[in-house]
Design a protein around this motif. Structure first.
Motif, PDB file in Angstrom:
ATOM      1  N   VAL A   1       0.955  -1.086  -0.010  1.00 55.45           N
ATOM      2  CA  VAL A   1      -0.060  -0.252   0.085  1.00 55.45           C
ATOM      3  C   VAL A   1       1.046   1.435  -0.157  1.00 55.45           C
ATOM      4  N   ASP A   2       0.134   1.883  -0.812  1.00 60.21           N
ATOM      5  CA  ASP A   2       1.374   3.386  -1.352  1.00 60.21           C
ATOM      6  C   ASP A   2       0.516   4.478  -1.815  1.00 60.21           C
ATOM      7  N   HIS A   3       0.599   5.629  -0.721  1.00 61.14           N
ATOM      8  CA  HIS A   3      -0.639   7.245  -0.539  1.00 61.14           C
ATOM      9  C   HIS A   3      -1.779   6.100  -1.550  1.00 61.14           C
ATOM     10  N   GLY A   4      -2.678   5.393  -0.647  1.00 60.69           N
ATOM     11  CA  GLY A   4      -4.113   5.056  -0.964  1.00 60.69           C
ATOM     12  C   GLY A   4      -4.115   4.418  -1.777  1.00 60.69           C
ATOM     13  N   ALA A   5      -3.075   3.097  -2.140  1.00 62.81           N
ATOM     14  CA  ALA A   5      -3.461   2.960  -3.488  1.00 62.81           C
ATOM     15  C   ALA A   5      -3.013   1.756  -3.575  1.00 62.81           C
ATOM     16  N   ILE A   6      -3.153   0.274  -3.626  1.00 58.07           N
ATOM     17  CA  ILE A   6      -2.550  -1.110  -3.264  1.00 58.07           C
ATOM     18  C   ILE A   6      -2.155  -1.160  -4.881  1.00 58.07           C
ATOM     19  N   ARG A   7      -0.134  -1.879  -4.411  1.00 59.82           N
ATOM     20  CA  ARG A   7       0.422  -1.159  -5.216  1.00 59.82           C
ATOM     21  C   ARG A   7       0.832  -2.316  -6.231  1.00 59.82           C
ATOM     22  N   VAL A   8       0.611  -3.135  -7.424  1.00 53.67           N
ATOM     23  CA  VAL A   8       1.627  -4.315  -7.667  1.00 53.67           C
ATOM     24  C   VAL A   8       3.360  -3.799  -7.538  1.00 53.67           C
ATOM     25  N   SER A   9       3.699  -4.621  -7.079  1.00 59.67           N
ATOM     26  CA  SER A   9       5.375  -4.350  -6.625  1.00 59.67           C
ATOM     27  C   SER A   9       6.917  -5.464  -7.147  1.00 59.67           C
ATOM     28  N   TYR A  10       7.680  -4.600  -7.821  1.00 64.12           N
ATOM     29  CA  TYR A  10       8.493  -5.855  -8.245  1.00 64.12           C
ATOM     30  C   TYR A  10       9.631  -5.078  -8.154  1.00 64.12           C
ATOM     31  N   ALA A  11       9.138  -5.154  -6.544  1.00 60.88           N
ATOM     32  CA  ALA A  11      11.178  -3.783  -6.255  1.00 60.88           C
ATOM     33  C   ALA A  11      11.565  -4.904  -5.345  1.00 60.88           C
TER      34      ALA A  11
ATOM     35  N   THR B   1     -10.251   3.571  -9.472  1.00 57.38           N
ATOM     36  CA  THR B   1      -9.306   4.118 -10.271  1.00 57.38           C
ATOM     37  C   THR B   1      -7.781   2.954 -10.027  1.00 57.38           C
ATOM     38  N   TYR B   2      -7.528   2.730 -11.617  1.00 51.73           N
ATOM     39  CA  TYR B   2      -6.204   2.394 -11.708  1.00 51.73           C
ATOM     40  C   TYR B   2      -5.305   2.991 -12.815  1.00 51.73           C
TER      41      TYR B   2
ATOM     42  N   LYS C   1      -7.177   2.107  -6.801  1.00 54.97           N
ATOM     43  CA  LYS C   1      -7.269   2.436  -5.172  1.00 54.97           C
ATOM     44  C   LYS C   1      -9.020   2.818  -5.519  1.00 54.97           C
ATOM     45  N   ASP C   2      -9.462   3.281  -4.287  1.00 49.50           N
ATOM     46  CA  ASP C   2     -11.061   4.499  -4.546  1.00 49.50           C
ATOM     47  C   ASP C   2     -11.858   2.664  -4.799  1.00 49.50           C
ATOM     48  N   ILE C   3     -11.761   1.707  -4.242  1.00 51.55           N
ATOM     49  CA  ILE C   3     -11.596   0.661  -4.153  1.00 51.55           C
ATOM     50  C   ILE C   3     -13.558   0.276  -3.634  1.00 51.55           C
ATOM     51  N   GLU C   4     -14.400   0.376  -4.086  1.00 52.92           N
ATOM     52  CA  GLU C   4     -16.039  -0.108  -3.905  1.00 52.92           C
ATOM     53  C   GLU C   4     -16.558  -1.263  -4.555  1.00 52.92           C
TER      54      GLU C   4
END
Length: 286
Positions: free
Chosen positions: A80-90, A116-117, A276-279
């Motif tokens: 989770v980063d800045h209010g969004a679920i991120r798919v991260s490959y870091a 929103t994506y 983000k903003d998943i409702e």
């Protein structure tokens, strides 16, 4: 999921004279409007909109990554980063076909989902060409616990999302069907992925609105930025499927039964993406 190739619905327009054309167009507009508006207006009781992502944590969400047991968030693929679920490959050096999904805890039957994506850059160097700028929202899915260890994709329907950093431009908003059959106007889809009729091509980095509507009668509407890009129905299991290897026993147990409920999952396919903003708004038949 895999890249869409051939549209299921394609036809060459007949040649008609101007007088007949006007009559034909009027009839088409009237009939189409009645059909679509009738489906949209199916009597249903709508509950309140409520968030299923709190914007701060992954509470209520379960990761399932190929080669890993359900619940293991390998290399922090989902953050989770800045209010969004991120798919991260870091945390990845290579993708190694470790396809993943993040499942919400509750199965749903009929509902409206909105979020929103956006796609981020870059992807991993060994991500398959077809999977670059490729993700999706899976729904009416099997549970993460019912997937086999190495199963790459759940038995589900996918609202496919595509960005523009690909081998060739393709519109976002296709429908893909690992382990599932669907119908368009009563005719079963022949291809695994059906391209959207009027989906846009959207640049990576652009926040985009997704809406999914699953009606109590089984009809499904997929929308991008408020425009319907797919409309289909007739969801059933496909025991002959070859796109979801590892799911054969699951599919054999269900035969060709109708699919009337399932889980929602966000996809990780080797390219960073944020949601983000998943409702959700649940629907019930009147």
């Amino acid at each position: 999921m895999t890249k869409p190739e051939n549209p299921v619905r394609s036809a060459r327009a007949p040649v008609v004279n101007p007088a007949k054309a006007a009559l034909l167009l009027g009839c088409i507009a009237l009939c189409a409007g009645a059909s679509v508006s009738g489906a949209q207006a199916e009597p249903a009781r709508a509950g309140p909109w409520r968030p299923i992502f709190d914007g701060r944590t992954l509470d209520g969400w379960t990761p399932k990554i190929a080669g890993r047991p359900a619940g293991e968030n390998y290399q922090q693929t989902f953050v989770v980063d800045h209010g969004a679920i991120r798919v991260s490959y870091a945390g990845y050096e290579r993708f190694n076909n470790q396809f993943g999904h993040l499942f919400y805890k509750t199965p749903f039957k009929a509902y409206r989902l909105r979020l929103t994506y956006r796609f981020l850059d870059p992807g991993l160097p060994d991500t398959p060409t077809w999977a670059r700028s490729n993700s999706g929202v899976m729904f009416h899915s099997q549970s993460p616990e019912s997937m086999t260890l190495d199963q790459s994709f759940p038995v589900s329907v996918e609202f496919q999302l595509l960005g523009d950093k690909r081998d060739a431009p393709k519109a976002t908003g296709a429908v893909c069907t690992p382990g599932v059959n669907i119908t368009f106007d009563g005719v079963q889809a022949k291809d695994h992925c059906t391209p959207p009729v009027n989906g846009p091509t959207i640049a990576n980095g652009t926040w985009t609105k997704l809406e999914l509507e699953v009606l109590p009668n089984g009809e499904v509407f997929q929308k991008i930025n408020g425009v319907t890009v797919e409309h289909y129905a007739g969801l059933t299991y496909d025991p002959k499927d070859t796109v979801a290897p590892g799911a054969q026993a699951y599919l054999a147990a269900h035969g060709e039964a109708p699919i009337t409920e399932g889980y929602i999952a966000l996809q990780s396919e080797g390219h960073p993406v944020e949601f983000k903003d998943i409702e959700i708004q649940e629907l019930t038949a009147r």
